[in-house]
Design a protein around this motif. Structure first.
Motif, PDB file in Angstrom:
ATOM      1  N   LYS A 273      -3.055  19.363  -7.240  1.00 19.11           N
ATOM      2  CA  LYS A 273      -4.500  18.755  -6.468  1.00 19.11           C
ATOM      3  C   LYS A 273      -5.651  18.262  -7.594  1.00 19.11           C
ATOM      4  N   ARG A 274      -5.762  18.970  -8.536  1.00 18.72           N
ATOM      5  CA  ARG A 274      -7.012  18.429  -9.463  1.00 18.72           C
ATOM      6  C   ARG A 274      -6.599  17.721 -10.726  1.00 18.72           C
ATOM      7  N   SER A 275      -5.268  17.716 -11.151  1.00 17.03           N
ATOM      8  CA  SER A 275      -5.001  17.126 -12.354  1.00 17.03           C
ATOM      9  C   SER A 275      -5.361  15.568 -12.294  1.00 17.03           C
ATOM     10  N   PRO A 276      -6.111  15.052 -13.603  1.00 12.71           N
ATOM     11  CA  PRO A 276      -6.367  13.573 -13.410  1.00 12.71           C
ATOM     12  C   PRO A 276      -5.132  12.877 -13.403  1.00 12.71           C
ATOM     13  N   ALA A 277      -4.048  13.525 -14.124  1.00 14.77           N
ATOM     14  CA  ALA A 277      -2.958  12.964 -14.208  1.00 14.77           C
ATOM     15  C   ALA A 277      -2.169  12.668 -12.644  1.00 14.77           C
ATOM     16  N   SER A 281      -6.308   6.227 -10.342  1.00 20.31           N
ATOM     17  CA  SER A 281      -7.782   5.663 -10.898  1.00 20.31           C
ATOM     18  C   SER A 281      -8.551   4.668 -10.008  1.00 20.31           C
ATOM     19  N   THR A 282      -7.943   3.740  -9.269  1.00 25.48           N
ATOM     20  CA  THR A 282      -8.414   2.978  -8.474  1.00 25.48           C
ATOM     21  C   THR A 282      -8.569   3.580  -6.903  1.00 25.48           C
ATOM     22  N   SER A 283      -7.601   4.100  -6.378  1.00 26.05           N
ATOM     23  CA  SER A 283      -7.786   4.691  -4.894  1.00 26.05           C
ATOM     24  C   SER A 283      -8.246   5.952  -5.110  1.00 26.05           C
ATOM     25  N   ASN A 284      -8.399   6.850  -6.216  1.00 28.02           N
ATOM     26  CA  ASN A 284      -8.674   8.238  -6.220  1.00 28.02           C
ATOM     27  C   ASN A 284      -7.932   9.230  -5.339  1.00 28.02           C
ATOM     28  N   LYS A 285      -6.528   8.558  -4.970  1.00 30.54           N
ATOM     29  CA  LYS A 285      -5.850   9.535  -4.114  1.00 30.54           C
ATOM     30  C   LYS A 285      -4.762  10.056  -5.014  1.00 30.54           C
ATOM     31  N   PRO A 286      -4.191  11.359  -4.450  1.00 30.03           N
ATOM     32  CA  PRO A 286      -3.074  11.827  -5.262  1.00 30.03           C
ATOM     33  C   PRO A 286      -1.936  10.853  -5.589  1.00 30.03           C
ATOM     34  N   ARG A 287      -1.309  10.884  -6.729  1.00 30.32           N
ATOM     35  CA  ARG A 287      -0.168  10.054  -7.057  1.00 30.32           C
ATOM     36  C   ARG A 287       1.157  10.619  -6.281  1.00 30.32           C
ATOM     37  N   LEU A 288       1.153  11.997  -6.531  1.00 28.58           N
ATOM     38  CA  LEU A 288       2.148  12.607  -5.829  1.00 28.58           C
ATOM     39  C   LEU A 288       1.671  13.219  -4.598  1.00 28.58           C
ATOM     40  N   LYS A 289       2.564  12.947  -3.321  1.00 23.31           N
ATOM     41  CA  LYS A 289       2.402  13.536  -2.374  1.00 23.31           C
ATOM     42  C   LYS A 289       3.139  14.521  -1.927  1.00 23.31           C
ATOM     43  N   LYS A 290       2.714  15.856  -1.385  1.00 19.23           N
ATOM     44  CA  LYS A 290       3.458  16.682  -0.839  1.00 19.23           C
ATOM     45  C   LYS A 290       4.433  16.414   0.396  1.00 19.23           C
TER      46      LYS A 290
END
Ligand code: SAM
Length: 320
Positions: A273-277, A281-290
């Motif tokens: 949930k919280r890792s910057p990784a 950076s553009t959408s501020n959404k998680p790159r991995l989705k559960k």
């Protein structure tokens, strides 16, 4: 191809799965079909088994991979690496990475991209079953508890040097042990007379302070878990390792994690949930989705493999 029978135990209160030669401990990979299904393996893809152990999951991944597929296998335990090397000698698709989650960036290098990664956290049955590894309170042996028993400080060294406050903190944070301060005090008093070197000595110290079998669990369960987690820096390894792998996973690639206790479940969620990784950076959404719900082992698996009782499998997919 049939898979070998694997049995893993994270909690040393579990029945010993021995009944076999020490050199050939039996193992049973947890949630095997479910984890392979969750990885959605592409035959020519590149995969990481970050917790090789005795290779139960790796062998199942290889079954699904084509000739051009690649499997990277990681473990910090020299015995696991020995088994992995034997597998790599037979199968050119396998690359062995001896080391830890937190070194994955260096071990994989800049070029490698992954279609999927599997983490089956904790310790393996072979580690628990060998008394000389010192993970089990059911067998007497030197209190070592290092997954990599060639480097770092053993549990015995730590128990004989750490302050009472530090021991209390570790037992309370990593074991959620109610009697942490009483046990720490007794450890410090005992070691003043003679060093604590064996699992039996430590069990006796714990039994003197926590005499009852609460909820059917051996009184040493939480203390052994806590010390093991501290000695192997297990939570930091997860905290540092997962973000490194997130970077390597390609779009639509999968991350599958099997965790075994509440501290692991929570930390994995927090990192994702919280890792910057894991934040675009553009959408501020998680790159991995559960993907979907967490999966528990079937009743049959829980009955045949005690370790599966607490296992929780979760899957994430990388978004474009
Ligand atoms: C539960 S066992 C994995 C069993 C494996 N899935 C199988 O089927 O044989 C976990 C393995 O991960 C390794 N391990 C745990 N934490 C690690 C870390 N931070 N870095 C590298 N290996 C680790 C342990 O040494 C152990 O061999």
């Amino acid at each position: 191809m049939s898979y070998p029978a694997y049995q893993y135990e994270t909690e040393p209160d579990q029945e010993n799965s021995m009944g076999h030669e020490l050199s050939q401990p039996s193992h049973q990979p947890v949630l095997l079909n479910e984890s392979i299904h969750s990885l959605a393996i592409e035959p020519n893809g590149s995969y990481l088994d970050a917790t090789f152990g005795r290779g139960g999951h790796s062998k199942a991944i290889l079954e699904q991979l084509g000739h051009n597929g690649q499997l990277f296998v990681l473990d910090r335990d020299p015995q696991a690496i020995e088994v992995a090397r034997r597998l790599a000698e037979e199968d050119p698709r396998v690359t062995v990475l001896p080391g830890t989650f937190s070194c994955l960036d260096d071990l994989l290098g800049d070029q490698v991209k992954l279609n999927g990664a599997l983490f089956d956290l904790g310790i393996s049955s072979p580690q628990v079953d060998q008394s000389e590894r010192g993970f089990s309170f059911q067998q007497d042996g030197p209190i070592d508890m290092r997954m990599d028993n060639q480097h770092g400080m053993s549990a015995s060294d730590w128990l004989n040097r750490a302050s009472e406050e530090e021991i209390t903190w570790v037992l309370s944070q990593y074991g959620e042990e109610r009697f942490s301060s009483e046990i720490a005090k007794h450890i410090v008093q005992t070691r003043a007379r003679s060093p604590i070197k064996t699992t039996k000595q430590l069990v006796e110290i714990i039994l003197a302070v926590v005499p009852s079998m609460a909820a059917g669990k051996h009184p040493a369960t939480k203390v052994f878990q806590a010390i093991r987690m501290h000695i192997n820096d297990e939570l930091s390894e997860i905290r540092e390792g997962l973000p490194l792998v997130i970077e390597k996973i390609v779009t639509t690639g999968r991350l599958v994690v099997i965790s075994y206790h509440s501290l692991e479940h929570q930390l994995v969620s927090d990192v994702l949930k919280r890792s910057p990784a894991n934040t675009d950076s553009t959408s501020n959404k998680p790159r991995l989705k559960k993907l979907g719900q967490a999966v528990r082992a079937s009743r049959d698996e829980r009955l045949s493999n005690r370790r599966a009782r607490s296992a929780l499998l979760r899957t994430w997919e990388k978004k474009s």
